[in-house]
Design an enzyme around this catalytic site. Sequence first.
Site, mmCIF file in Angstrom:
data_model
loop_
_atom_site.group_PDB
_atom_site.id
_atom_site.type_symbol
_atom_site.label_atom_id
_atom_site.label_comp_id
_atom_site.label_asym_id
_atom_site.label_seq_id
_atom_site.Cartn_x
_atom_site.Cartn_y
_atom_site.Cartn_z
ATOM 1 N N GLY A 295 43.599 89.474 87.197
ATOM 2 C CA GLY A 295 43.613 88.471 88.262
ATOM 3 C C GLY A 295 43.358 87.081 87.707
ATOM 4 C CB ALA B 17 39.404 100.310 87.353
ATOM 5 C CG MET C 281 42.243 97.154 83.402
ATOM 6 S SD MET C 281 43.101 96.243 82.094
ATOM 7 C CE MET C 281 43.734 97.600 81.116
ATOM 8 C CG ASP C 282 40.076 93.827 90.426
ATOM 9 O OD1 ASP C 282 41.144 93.308 90.766
ATOM 10 O OD2 ASP C 282 39.098 93.954 91.185
ATOM 11 C CD GLU C 283 35.657 88.968 85.875
ATOM 12 O OE1 GLU C 283 34.910 89.531 86.689
ATOM 13 O OE2 GLU C 283 35.226 88.188 84.999
#
Length: 160
Positions: free
Chosen positions: A82, A74, A77-79
């Site tokens: 974004g 996760a 995915m966030d980094e």
Amino acid sequence: MPMPPVDLSGEANWTEFDAPSLVGASLRFVSGEPEGDRYRVRYYRNADGALRARIWFGPETEGPPGHAHGGSMAAVMDEVLGLAAWAAGYPIVVGNLNVDFRNLLPLQQVVTVESEILSTSGRKVMVRGRICKGDTVYAEADCLCITIPEQAAAELAGKH
Ligand SMILES: CC(C)(COP(=O)(O)OP(=O)(O)OC[C@H]1O[C@@H](n2cnc3c(N)ncnc32)[C@H](O)[C@@H]1OP(=O)(O)O)[C@@H](O)C(=O)NCCC(=O)NCCS
Ligand SMILES: CCCCCCCCCCCC(=O)O
């Protein structure tokens, strides 16, 4: 004893992407230790300009024995998603992230994160991504990014 070097090279038609030159050096949680035992990451743009990442999940990302922690996927995915919005020209923060875990990801292998900008509407930028290797998909995610004013982005950057 540190782990040996890993091959994070991209595909022939990818070009290396310098994330710190775009967003500063703050993104250390995922990509801050290029020779460490957590993640090792290298960013690229593919031939269409979309962000790609080669990522090695090291032993410190372990969740189930021998496999990546869901939170470690996760965080990636966030980094990456974004950053994909930033790379497409949108100064954003992440408002919402939904991750589907499809297969256990064995540690100490290099996988690819693919991203695409799905849509934009007002301040909302929808980005989709997946962590995969060959035909195997380990995780898929939808990421709602919200644009922030240039002034707010500049203030964030000033805190580096
Ligand atoms: C995301 C954030 C900037 C939005 O706050 P804001 O600037 O006040 O914006 P708003 O709440 O008016 O939201 C703007 C739009 O995005 C939508 N939106 C914002 N957050 C959302 C969420 N989590 N889920 C769905 N929609 C969301 C709003 O509904 C609104 O849509 P509209 O324009 O159609 O009405 C703010 O909540 C924030 O800073 N959150 C923390 C972000 C963060 O820490 N991310 C991780 C690090 S990058
Ligand atoms: C210019 C300074 C602002 C840099 C913000 C980069 C955000 C990229 C995505 C990070 C995702 C997250 O931190 O949750």
